[in-house]
Design a protein around this motif. Structure first.
Motif, short mmCIF file in Angstrom:
data_model
loop_
_atom_site.label_atom_id
_atom_site.label_comp_id
_atom_site.label_asym_id
_atom_site.label_seq_id
_atom_site.Cartn_x
_atom_site.Cartn_y
_atom_site.Cartn_z
N THR A 53 -35.46 130.96 88.43
CA THR A 53 -36.51 131.90 88.04
C THR A 53 -37.88 131.25 88.26
O THR A 53 -37.99 130.02 88.29
N PRO A 54 -38.93 132.06 88.39
CA PRO A 54 -40.27 131.49 88.66
C PRO A 54 -40.99 131.02 87.39
O PRO A 54 -42.12 131.43 87.11
N PHE A 55 -40.30 130.19 86.61
CA PHE A 55 -40.93 129.67 85.39
C PHE A 55 -42.02 128.67 85.76
O PHE A 55 -42.05 128.12 86.86
N TRP A 56 -42.93 128.47 84.82
CA TRP A 56 -44.01 127.50 84.99
C TRP A 56 -43.65 126.17 84.36
O TRP A 56 -42.91 126.10 83.38
N THR A 57 -44.21 125.09 84.91
CA THR A 57 -44.30 123.81 84.23
C THR A 57 -45.80 123.49 84.11
O THR A 57 -46.65 124.30 84.49
N ASN A 58 -46.13 122.33 83.61
CA ASN A 58 -47.54 121.96 83.49
C ASN A 58 -48.25 122.00 84.84
O ASN A 58 -49.45 122.28 84.92
N GLY A 88 -37.45 126.68 64.59
CA GLY A 88 -36.05 126.81 64.23
C GLY A 88 -35.32 127.81 65.10
O GLY A 88 -34.35 128.43 64.68
N THR A 89 -35.77 127.95 66.34
CA THR A 89 -35.23 128.96 67.24
C THR A 89 -34.80 128.32 68.56
O THR A 89 -35.59 127.61 69.19
N ARG A 90 -33.58 128.56 68.96
CA ARG A 90 -33.07 128.04 70.23
C ARG A 90 -32.92 129.17 71.25
O ARG A 90 -32.56 130.29 70.89
N VAL A 91 -33.21 128.85 72.50
CA VAL A 91 -33.03 129.81 73.59
C VAL A 91 -31.63 129.66 74.15
O VAL A 91 -31.22 128.57 74.54
N GLU A 92 -30.91 130.77 74.21
CA GLU A 92 -29.51 130.74 74.68
C GLU A 92 -29.35 131.29 76.08
O GLU A 92 -28.32 131.06 76.73
N GLY A 93 -30.34 132.03 76.57
CA GLY A 93 -30.24 132.59 77.91
C GLY A 93 -31.58 133.13 78.37
O GLY A 93 -32.44 133.47 77.57
N VAL A 94 -31.74 133.18 79.70
CA VAL A 94 -32.98 133.66 80.30
C VAL A 94 -32.66 134.70 81.37
O VAL A 94 -31.72 134.52 82.15
N GLU A 95 -33.42 135.80 81.38
CA GLU A 95 -33.32 136.80 82.44
C GLU A 95 -34.70 137.05 83.00
O GLU A 95 -35.70 136.96 82.28
N HIS A 96 -34.73 137.36 84.30
CA HIS A 96 -36.02 137.64 84.94
C HIS A 96 -35.87 138.87 85.84
O HIS A 96 -35.05 138.88 86.75
N ASP A 97 -36.69 139.88 85.55
CA ASP A 97 -36.68 141.10 86.35
C ASP A 97 -38.11 141.51 86.70
O ASP A 97 -38.45 142.69 86.70
N ALA A 139 -40.44 140.24 84.79
CA ALA A 139 -40.90 139.59 83.56
C ALA A 139 -39.72 138.80 83.02
O ALA A 139 -38.58 138.92 83.50
N PHE A 140 -39.98 137.98 82.00
CA PHE A 140 -38.94 137.14 81.43
C PHE A 140 -38.44 137.72 80.11
O PHE A 140 -39.23 138.19 79.28
N THR A 141 -37.13 137.66 79.92
CA THR A 141 -36.53 137.97 78.63
C THR A 141 -35.73 136.75 78.19
O THR A 141 -34.88 136.25 78.93
N LEU A 142 -36.05 136.25 77.00
CA LEU A 142 -35.33 135.12 76.44
C LEU A 142 -34.41 135.60 75.34
O LEU A 142 -34.85 136.30 74.42
N ARG A 143 -33.14 135.25 75.44
CA ARG A 143 -32.20 135.52 74.37
C ARG A 143 -32.19 134.29 73.45
O ARG A 143 -31.85 133.19 73.88
N THR A 144 -32.57 134.51 72.21
CA THR A 144 -32.68 133.39 71.28
C THR A 144 -31.75 133.59 70.09
O THR A 144 -31.15 134.65 69.93
N THR A 145 -31.68 132.57 69.28
CA THR A 145 -30.85 132.65 68.07
C THR A 145 -31.42 133.63 67.05
O THR A 145 -30.77 133.93 66.05
N GLY A 148 -41.84 138.36 77.99
CA GLY A 148 -43.18 138.00 78.40
C GLY A 148 -43.32 137.97 79.92
O GLY A 148 -42.33 137.84 80.64
N ASP A 149 -44.56 138.08 80.38
CA ASP A 149 -44.81 138.08 81.83
C ASP A 149 -44.52 136.72 82.47
O ASP A 149 -44.00 136.65 83.57
N ARG A 150 -44.90 135.68 81.76
CA ARG A 150 -44.71 134.33 82.28
C ARG A 150 -43.99 133.48 81.25
O ARG A 150 -44.06 133.72 80.05
#
Length: 448
Positions: free
Chosen positions: A151-156, A227-236, A238-244, A250-252
């Motif tokens: 996915t086109p995620f960002w880093t620093n 106190g939240t962990r990300v369990e999965g990522v989808e990108h269409d 925009a980004f959708t994070l599946r968390t606990t 979000g867009d980015r």
């Protein structure tokens, strides 16, 4: 050839120049930009971002202190300053000219150690009479979360290149990069959500720092989900994070979950070292082996430019056969450039207690100091001192507040020089300054 320097982050660049100044024949190998991460993707551009964001916030605070004021944040000015003034559009020619002008031979490419005092770069082989200095740094650590790869995620590195700010930003990780970026973008109009697996932000620091930063962020409209962990990522698109704790969109997406050492693929097994290690072990002279020195992030002594530069001078002395003090990390300072700023030197209370040191703690609220009251809005913060109860000296300190990293300077000297707390109590602290609050923290230390 006398020395091969593998990697030209700040410390490597400095060491190569100093060795050449001393008359040695130096080959410096770099596959990316001369100067490393700091001037192009980290220290310098991100602090320019923070400076701009602080100005935006200060205009808003002026209404309470000076009169009506309005600002229309314009990220294009920040982006242009980073591109044109700081990084020269991510061109390192000025750094190259500075280095080669001192007599260093620069070789572009991936350097691989092929044997004792031997480095290969492409089809070139360099044999170093004195040895090799490794300074290969770190890279962003990307966790193995389902769906994230590709996915086109960002880093620093992407953040500082951003020409515009997104409407919404998800920040994975509440460490230094995560919190600095989150506040900057929020102040430029982005709706920001931080997802952090631990119980608070900036988990390495004193819990008071993480708790206060969380309150400030909440006040500024940043959605902090600890106190939240990300369990999965989808990108269409925009980004959708599946968390606990449900989904967040979000867009980015900025992945700011730490750094990994660049040790694999540089030939460490050829000299008997483990390329899968978390860090290279070095002695006080920065020796990692016979004819082999290592400096910077890969040594695990602190991923900071100032540590790399400090280590580089020690390694150079040893390579030149000169005498001098060995490395000491008792008083390593670090600063998180949020607002309020977090400056830390030495040990936190938890780190001191984990080492089973007998500690005494002194604290004061900066807002209760005269300068803190004068400062008004944005004056949140505290000073916390960690004293070794038997030695009578400070082993650590935290300053959180306006210009916290600057106020830290006096305490960094105290920790480094092992100044007795009784001596600190006899100092005259200028009034009304933020650093005068050190006196109040010392008084609290005395009462505990």
């Amino acid at each position: 050839m006398d020395v091969v320097v593998l990697g030209l982050g700040p410390g490597g660049e400095n060491a190569a120049g100093l060795l050449a100044d001393a008359g040695l024949r130096v080959v410096a190998v770099e596959a990316r930009l001369v100067g490393g991460e700091c001037p192009y993707f980290a220290c310098v551009p991100t602090k320019m971002m923070a400076r701009a964001a602080d100005l935006v916030a200060d205009v808003g605070r002026a209404r309470d202190l000076a009169g009506d004021a309005e600002v229309r944040p314009d990220w294009t000015r920040v982006a242009a300053r980073i591109r044109d003034d700081a990084t020269h559009d991510w061109n390192d020619q000025a750094a190259v000219d500075r280095l080669t002008g001192r007599g260093v031979r620069l070789v572009r490419g991936e350097g691989v150690i092929t044997g004792e005092r031997e480095v290969r770069v492409g089809d070139q082989v360099f044999r170093a009479a004195r040895g090799i200095l490794i300074n290969t740094g770190t890279a962003p650590l990307v966790p193995p979360i389902e769906g994230l790869a590709g996915t086109p995620f960002w880093t620093n590195r992407d953040v500082v290149r951003a020409a515009t700010v997104p409407e919404t930003l998800l920040v994975l990780g509440g460490g230094v990069v995560g919190v600095e970026t989150a506040q900057v973008f929020a102040r430029f109009g982005t709706r920001v959500t931080i997802i952090e697996g631990g119980p608070r932000l900036v988990a390495r620091e004193e819990p008071e720092a993480g708790d206060l930063l969380g309150k400030v962020f909440e006040r500024e409209g940043i959605d902090v989900r600890t106190g939240t962990r990300v369990e999965g990522v989808e990108h269409d698109g925009a980004f959708t994070l599946r968390t606990t704790h449900g989904e967040v969109r979000g867009d980015r997406l900025l992945v700011a979950t730490g750094r990994r050492p660049n040790l694999k693929g540089i030939g460490l097994p050829a000299v008997g070292l483990d390329e899968g290690a978390r860090a290279l072990e070095v002695d006080g002279a920065m020796r990692a082996g016979d004819g082999l020195w290592a400096i910077g992030d890969i040594t695990g002594k602190g991923a900071f430019t100032h540590v790399s530069m400090y280590q580089s001078t020690i390694a150079v002395r040893d390579i030149l056969g000169e005498k001098g003090p060995l490395a000491s990390y008792r008083a390593v300072p670090r600063v998180t450039f949020t607002d309020p700023e977090i400056g830390v030197v030495g040990l936190t209370e938890r780190e001191a207690r984990d080492q089973e040191l007998p500690v005494r703690i002194g604290k004061t609220d900066l807002a209760e100091s005269t300068r803190g009251w004068i400062h008004g809005p944005g004056g949140d913060g505290f000073i916390k001192l960690v004293q070794h109860a038997e030695w009578g000296t400070l082993v650590g300190a935290t300053v959180m507040g306006p210009m916290g990293g600057e106020v830290l300077g006096a305490l960094a000297v105290a920790v480094h020089a092992e100044v007795p707390v009784d001596t600190l109590r006899t100092m005259i602290y200028a009034y009304p300054t933020l650093h005068r609050a050190i006196e109040s923290a010392l008084a609290d230390l005395e009462s505990t």
